[in-house]
Design a protein around this motif. Structure first.
Motif, short mmCIF file in Angstrom:
data_model
loop_
_atom_site.label_atom_id
_atom_site.label_comp_id
_atom_site.label_asym_id
_atom_site.label_seq_id
_atom_site.Cartn_x
_atom_site.Cartn_y
_atom_site.Cartn_z
N LEU A 42 0.87 -1.18 0.10
CA LEU A 42 -0.06 0.11 0.22
C LEU A 42 0.83 1.19 -0.08
N ALA A 43 2.18 1.36 0.75
CA ALA A 43 3.10 2.50 0.78
C ALA A 43 3.42 2.73 -0.71
N ASN A 44 3.61 1.60 -1.32
CA ASN A 44 4.53 1.76 -2.82
C ASN A 44 3.33 2.21 -3.78
N ARG A 45 2.24 1.98 -3.58
CA ARG A 45 1.20 2.45 -4.58
C ARG A 45 1.21 3.96 -4.57
N SER A 46 0.84 4.37 -6.03
CA SER A 46 1.25 5.75 -6.26
C SER A 46 -0.32 6.67 -5.92
#
Length: 163
Positions: A71-75
């Motif tokens: 989720l943190a890596n999603r843009s």
């Protein structure tokens, strides 16, 4: 007793580190169907650790840390669930806008109605004039005279007959 199928046995006994799709949806601030779309469409979503049950819709478990990293890596930015989302404008502003549009429609309909009444009044005057003219002609016909200001029209003989 729940049947659990482990796809990653290293997490067996570490159930506190696992979450299901509903928990993923709450964590991400989206609906459960959005999470289901991520899982089915995106190859990068974390792998299933375990399945609780043997039926097709059995709950699947994922590693919490892996889901948080994904989720943190999603843009995209975090969103709130649709049921908790507030409107872009306060409700009183929305209602005030609707009231203004309704007031404009009422004013336009009143204007159109006034124009129609004026046209109806003119039509009534023309009707009255035509009725008066007809009454005058009928009166003169009964008296045997010609209508005022008009000369008598000669009748033409029927076709084919000579005078």
């Amino acid at each position: 007793m729940s049947l659990v199928t482990w796809h990653r046995p290293e997490y067996e006994g570490r159930e506190s580190e696992l979450i299901n799709q509903n928990a993923v949806a709450d964590l991400a601030g989206v609906t459960r169907s959005a999470v289901s779309n991520w899982i089915t469409r995106g190859q990068s979503f974390p792998a299933v650790v375990a399945v609780q049950g043997s039926h097709a819709r059995a709950p699947r478990l994922y590693v919490l840390a892996e889901v948080e990293t994904w989720l943190a890596n999603r843009s995209s930015r975090p969103r709130s669930k649709p049921s908790h989302r507030t409107p872009a404008r306060p409700r009183h502003e929305i209602l005030a806008g609707r009231a203004e549009r309704a007031a404009r429609r009422i004013a336009e309909e009143k204007r159109r109605m006034t124009a129609l009444y004026a046209e109806l009044g003119q039509a009534a005057e023309r009707l009255k004039q035509a009725q008066d003219e007809l009454a005058e002609i009928e009166t003169e016909i009964k008296e045997g005279g010609s209508p005022a200001g008009r000369s008598r029209v000669r009748r033409r003989p029927a076709r084919g007959l000579r005078p």
